[in-house]
Write a protein that holds these residues in place. Structure first.
Motif, PDB file in Angstrom:
ATOM      1  N   ILE A  88      -2.483  -1.873   9.959  1.00  0.00           N
ATOM      2  CA  ILE A  88      -2.852  -1.235   8.688  1.00  0.00           C
ATOM      3  C   ILE A  88      -2.604  -2.225   7.546  1.00  0.00           C
ATOM      4  CG2 ILE A  88      -2.247   0.616   7.066  1.00  0.00           C
ATOM      5  CD1 ILE A  88      -3.906   1.503   9.517  1.00  0.00           C
ATOM      6  N   CYS A  89      -1.474  -2.938   7.616  1.00  0.00           N
ATOM      7  CA  CYS A  89      -1.194  -3.973   6.602  1.00  0.00           C
ATOM      8  C   CYS A  89      -2.231  -5.091   6.680  1.00  0.00           C
ATOM      9  CB  CYS A  89       0.198  -4.548   6.798  1.00  0.00           C
ATOM     10  SG  CYS A  89       1.480  -3.324   6.505  1.00  0.00           S
ATOM     11  N   GLY A 121      -7.516  -0.432   7.913  1.00  0.00           N
ATOM     12  CA  GLY A 121      -7.768   0.877   7.299  1.00  0.00           C
ATOM     13  C   GLY A 121      -7.383   2.067   8.147  1.00  0.00           C
ATOM     14  N   ILE A 180      -3.274   6.325   3.859  1.00  0.00           N
ATOM     15  CA  ILE A 180      -3.422   7.607   3.170  1.00  0.00           C
ATOM     16  C   ILE A 180      -3.443   7.313   1.677  1.00  0.00           C
ATOM     17  CG2 ILE A 180      -2.299   8.955   4.976  1.00  0.00           C
ATOM     18  CD1 ILE A 180       0.248   8.989   3.318  1.00  0.00           C
ATOM     19  N   LYS A 181      -3.988   8.242   0.919  1.00  0.00           N
ATOM     20  CA  LYS A 181      -3.965   8.027  -0.524  1.00  0.00           C
ATOM     21  C   LYS A 181      -2.586   8.382  -1.068  1.00  0.00           C
ATOM     22  CE  LYS A 181      -8.220   6.664  -0.816  1.00  0.00           C
ATOM     23  NZ  LYS A 181      -8.430   5.217  -0.702  1.00  0.00           N
ATOM     24  N   LYS A 182      -2.118   9.583  -0.719  1.00  0.00           N
ATOM     25  CA  LYS A 182      -0.856  10.028  -1.302  1.00  0.00           C
ATOM     26  C   LYS A 182       0.011  10.936  -0.432  1.00  0.00           C
ATOM     27  CE  LYS A 182      -1.427   9.468  -6.172  1.00  0.00           C
ATOM     28  NZ  LYS A 182      -1.155  10.065  -7.485  1.00  0.00           N
ATOM     29  N   HIS A 183      -0.556  11.538   0.617  1.00  0.00           N
ATOM     30  CA  HIS A 183       0.175  12.645   1.232  1.00  0.00           C
ATOM     31  C   HIS A 183       0.039  12.652   2.751  1.00  0.00           C
ATOM     32  CE1 HIS A 183       1.850  16.668   1.669  1.00  0.00           C
ATOM     33  NE2 HIS A 183       2.127  16.673   0.366  1.00  0.00           N
ATOM     34  N   TYR A 184       1.098  12.998   3.440  1.00  0.00           N
ATOM     35  CA  TYR A 184       1.038  13.031   4.905  1.00  0.00           C
ATOM     36  C   TYR A 184       0.156  14.149   5.433  1.00  0.00           C
ATOM     37  CZ  TYR A 184       4.690  16.757   5.103  1.00  0.00           C
ATOM     38  OH  TYR A 184       5.406  17.921   4.974  1.00  0.00           O
ATOM     39  N   GLU A 219      -2.806  14.298   4.775  1.00  0.00           N
ATOM     40  CA  GLU A 219      -4.067  13.612   5.127  1.00  0.00           C
ATOM     41  C   GLU A 219      -4.065  13.253   6.610  1.00  0.00           C
ATOM     42  OE1 GLU A 219      -4.778  10.364   2.252  1.00  0.00           O
ATOM     43  OE2 GLU A 219      -3.676  11.566   0.786  1.00  0.00           O
ATOM     44  N   ASN A 247       8.648  13.384   5.582  1.00  0.00           N
ATOM     45  CA  ASN A 247       7.208  13.666   5.587  1.00  0.00           C
ATOM     46  C   ASN A 247       6.668  13.510   7.009  1.00  0.00           C
ATOM     47  OD1 ASN A 247       7.353  14.052   2.828  1.00  0.00           O
ATOM     48  ND2 ASN A 247       6.771  11.936   2.356  1.00  0.00           N
ATOM     49  N   GLN A 292       4.335  10.251   7.668  1.00  0.00           N
ATOM     50  CA  GLN A 292       4.092   9.158   6.741  1.00  0.00           C
ATOM     51  C   GLN A 292       5.168   8.112   7.001  1.00  0.00           C
ATOM     52  OE1 GLN A 292       4.498  10.103   2.548  1.00  0.00           O
ATOM     53  NE2 GLN A 292       3.853   8.051   1.913  1.00  0.00           N
ATOM     54  N   HIS A 337       6.431   2.323   3.436  1.00  0.00           N
ATOM     55  CA  HIS A 337       5.613   1.106   3.300  1.00  0.00           C
ATOM     56  C   HIS A 337       6.233   0.114   2.315  1.00  0.00           C
ATOM     57  CE1 HIS A 337       4.258   3.710   0.023  1.00  0.00           C
ATOM     58  NE2 HIS A 337       3.930   2.614  -0.612  1.00  0.00           N
ATOM     59  N   ALA A 339       1.199  -3.418   0.907  1.00  0.00           N
ATOM     60  CA  ALA A 339       1.071  -2.504   2.051  1.00  0.00           C
ATOM     61  C   ALA A 339       0.550  -1.163   1.563  1.00  0.00           C
ATOM     62  CB  ALA A 339       2.416  -2.326   2.727  1.00  0.00           C
ATOM     63  N   PRO A 340      -0.562  -0.705   2.099  1.00  0.00           N
ATOM     64  CA  PRO A 340      -1.078   0.595   1.676  1.00  0.00           C
ATOM     65  C   PRO A 340      -0.180   1.718   2.175  1.00  0.00           C
ATOM     66  CG  PRO A 340      -2.608  -0.510   3.196  1.00  0.00           C
ATOM     67  CD  PRO A 340      -1.373  -1.324   3.154  1.00  0.00           C
ATOM     68  N   PRO A 341      -0.022   2.775   1.396  1.00  0.00           N
ATOM     69  CA  PRO A 341       0.648   3.967   1.932  1.00  0.00           C
ATOM     70  C   PRO A 341      -0.087   4.389   3.205  1.00  0.00           C
ATOM     71  CG  PRO A 341       0.203   4.214  -0.417  1.00  0.00           C
ATOM     72  CD  PRO A 341      -0.490   2.967   0.017  1.00  0.00           C
TER      73      PRO A 341
END
Lengths: 538, 538
Positions: free
Chosen positions: A295-296, A300, A332-336, A338, A451, A467, A470, A500-502
């Motif tokens: 993911i890093c 995606g 994810i954008k913000k929340h587990y 997702e 989370n 989640q 990160h 690193a993306p969430p």
């Protein structure tokens, strides 16, 4: 071969060539006949030399199946395809001699099995066609031998009981391609019997053989031939397929991460250690670290299907030392939630696909191991851990608020959920942080919770997800707090230093999904060649 | 959220509740603003307190991305989707700050990358909207940081060079979600550069950084972000998918065999040994024995995709200690050509599918590592080993008639085949028995040869296959002849005693397929986290 009639008229030179060819073919046929007779005589007590019809049966000499002559595989009809539509037509099939029943000296019934489908074949002595020796040969075949059968299809007046296909083959030729030993270590009839049948027999004062789990696994190659086992592994194949197709359609990339790793993959539980060219190494307990690194690395959304290794001394009905992990990781954008949304849609799609595409396989399993179809909702129920333990509390089961559920509590909760919500598939989320791995993201409002989530089928856990942390500094801090030496996982932690993306993800045990979807009682039933602390063979 | 207008008129109680709710929301907004400012101040040298527009930019506090508020992921537009159709519309994107270019103190250009797509963003100081501090914040972002960008899409008059999307975002908000370290161990521009560019620069008297293989692998998480690497692993995913879809459509069952086995899996080559709960064990060098056993267990046609382990000390461009095996095994009626027929159709379908579905990925690879599309025929060329060495002999290359081809001879033959038949993909069959594993079926007419084949892409072997010995007595004899202790593989040999269908199969290396299809020069380029005798990290 049938193109001869389309050829132009032949010159005399060509004609003599053709005659020579014909003669050669005749010689070849004779030679094969002799070889067949020799192989049959060598492999049996039959004195085929006295039988002018000896060419119609026998043991096929190895040379014939040693890629001597390319064949059109369409010469053979699949047993599955034998029905009214081929009535009175000649067919050739290959399969196993499942049962052999001689009736006097002039007749023998065979049931031939291919891919779970069976057909009854009649070998009956007839002048100029089927010799008494051929009937004797048929009657003497050992069960589970592979045979080629040729004959004409007839439609019997009465329904056939012991076979799936409602036609009979009037056998004209019968060749044994591969001979089984006369006494099998497991009788397939015994291995395919349900507990219900055995109990019924006991009540009727009879005693039927019950094949125990260990014997089955010792002779797995035979055990796997039962209809239930054929069904189980075809269902398993479909689980993998449905899982992948869903994810590929949602832009996930399939990856393959290394199983050989330096250090211990996630710390904590026991790992298999080995020497890697002089360096200490171990087998990955999950692709956790590498899927997060992917993911890093900007993929995606990724998934992996591969073996995971656990050297735990667990002797339960649901633990293996090696199993197939279905692993998912995604930005994810913000929340587990997702991640939970993917779990929800993925598994509803998967269950639907099994119910639609594996009807016959599910039936085969249910015949031996009866079970009720899984109850699941179109939108998967989500309960928080707190809600879960509250439900348990109300029926007198006290759970440590920041502890974990034991197997018994999980089962109980499953039962309560089924009664209240009518589903055997649900998500329990916001678990206590203390019972989750170090890389789990704590809750924003209460760091005693995380989370994270588990998913249950029929009261047993099949999925764990969360989640992830990160932020590298925070990850180090969490690793330390969990007693993990940070330097042993430095390449992993460093991966998060370059932006690193969430993200979050989950892992599923393939064998558990199949076991629980089919309501089976032991994970060894859904592992092709299971590995547990005591078993590393076959 | 937009459903408010659809609500019924409110009672006064409800109205006061609503007012309270509004006030609470206002308070919450203020709190978030303060948190954002604090996070930004903590993470940078910006004194955001002086800036009335500070809410429009900054470092997002962890709490915000700790699953505090579920969001609609559709709020974000994918960079890939940014085109004319969203002109003059507001958008929000998430991606990496690939390049950051300040122009004076009032303007900064960012290029944001998501999934290989890039878009140019302009941060320009404007009263009441974008403060000079925000421009400073943008200019100070470290490369590869993850950012959320909000703004309006404009269509520039001149084409944009440094980005894939031909639109520009006029930025109104800019938040850093995850900060990369200021100095990266690999500069992505350097890692993405082709050899051609480097050579050109040298000729122009310039010097550009060339990132060597080891540095790339040490910082694989960064290296994998280059367009070529993104392409390579998306192609790899598609190879697996096309392989599976073809086989599933032809009634193959996907299986998972154990990687932990007692004894050595095929004998011969070096294996990784380990202790399995007190028993000596090793890692499977291939699923060979278990996939054959699955044929004996009546699955008819099986395949597996999974890791295989080779402890060989090979330091070549095409060997790894762990790679992904694509393995197939199937019943045959009589001839190993039946297996070759599957290979033929499978790979032609696979290549077609890559050329159709991976155009952009192949282009991305070719941009950095130029290659010609693979030349292959609709019906794959088949040559016997004898024909092959004859072709070599004609150009002066002498090969031992019952020996094997070395890498050089394979390459040479590939070249000759390309010249003569116009294909870079072909099958060489009927190999000398002596160079094949013990379970390979000898030819019916000459036991110096075997019913086996190798398949080549661009002069390098990618597939090995054969008919197998299915007669247990003969298998024992072959094992002995090859110096293998029969009792160490007795469960395997015993599987053939209960009736064994004639069968054959083949194995493919996934990494090799991708490497050779793309004409790459090193297998480490097509393994996500490669393992060789010197490398077990990351």
């Amino acid at each position: 071969m049938s193109s001869e009639s389309q050829e132009p008229p032949l010159s005399s030179e060509a004609q003599s060539k053709k005659a020579a060819k014909k003669e050669a073919a005749k010689q070849e046929k004779l030679r094969r006949k002799q070889e067949l007779a020799a192989a049959t005589a060598a492999a049996s007590n039959l004195s085929v030399e006295d039988d002018p019809l000896a060419v119609n049966y026998g043991f096929v000499p190895l040379i014939e199946i040693q890629s001597k002559t390319p064949v059109d595989v369409n010469e053979w009809t699949r047993v599955e395809a034998l029905d009214d539509s081929v009535a009175n037509k000649p067919v050739k099939i290959r399969g196993r001699a499942q049962t052999i029943r001689p009736v006097g000296k002039k007749m023998a019934f065979l049931v031939i099995r291919e891919n779970g489908f069976t057909v009854q074949c009649l070998v009956q002595a007839q002048p100029e066609a089927v010799s008494p020796q051929m009937v004797k040969f048929a009657a003497a075949l050992s069960r589970e031998s592979i045979v080629d059968v040729e004959g004409v299809i007839s439609i019997p007046a009465a329904p056939i009981k012991g076979a799936t296909q409602q036609v009979e083959i009037q056998v004209s030729k019968l060749y044994c391609v591969s001979k089984a030993v006369p006494t099998l270590p497991i009788n397939l009839e015994d291995a395919a019997r349900s507990e219900v049948e055995i109990e019924k027999a006991i009540q009727a004062g009879e005693q039927l053989v019950r094949v125990n789990q260990d014997t089955r696994l010792n002779f797995r190659v035979l055990d796997l031939r039962t209809p239930a086992n054929q069904g189980i592994f075809r269902i398993q194949s479909q689980v993998g397929n449905a899982f992948r197709q869903f994810l590929l359609a949602e832009s996930f990339v399939e990856i393959h991460t290394p199983k050989l790793i330096a250090g211990s993959s996630e710390g904590g539980a026991a790992v298999f250690r080995l020497d890697y060219k002089g360096q200490p190494a171990c087998l990955a307990q999950s692709p956790q670290l590498h899927k997060q690194m992917s993911i890093c690395a900007d993929f995606g959304r990724v998934f992996e299907i591969g073996p995971v290794f656990r050297a735990e001394d667990s002797f339960t009905h649901r633990h293996l030392c090696e199993f197939t992990g279905l692993d998912v990781e995604m930005e994810i954008k913000k929340h587990y939630f997702e991640v939970m949304d993917v779990v929800d849609r993925l598994f509803v799609t998967l269950f639907d696909s099994l119910n639609t595409n594996c009807k016959k396989d599910l039936e085969a399993v249910a015949n031996q191991y009866p079970f009720e179809p899984l109850k699941y909702l179109r939108n998967t129920l989500r309960l928080t851990y707190e809600e879960g333990i509250q439900m348990l509390k109300e029926v007198g089961v006290e759970i440590e608020p920041f502890g974990d559920l034991n197997t018994e509590a999980e089962r109980k909760l499953g039962q309560l959920v089924l009664e209240k919500y009518g589903t055997e598939f649900y998500i329990l989320h916001r678990y206590p942080l203390a019972v989750r791995p170090f890389y789990t993201m704590p809750c924003y409002d209460n760091s005693n919770y995380s989370n994270s989530f588990d998913v249950f089928i029929r009261g047993e856990e099949i999925i764990s997800g969360a989640q992830r942390v990160h932020v590298p500094e925070f990850l180090e801090q969490r690793a330390q707090a969990c007693g993990i030496e940070v330097k042993t996982i430095s390449t992993y932690i460093d991966s998060f230093r370059y932006g690193a993306p969430p993200h979050g993800g989950f892992g599923v045990g393939l064998e558990r999904v199949v076991m629980l979807f089919c309501g089976l009682n032991n994970i060894r039933k859904t592992s092709l060649y299971p590995r547990d602390p005591l078993r590393i063979a076959p």
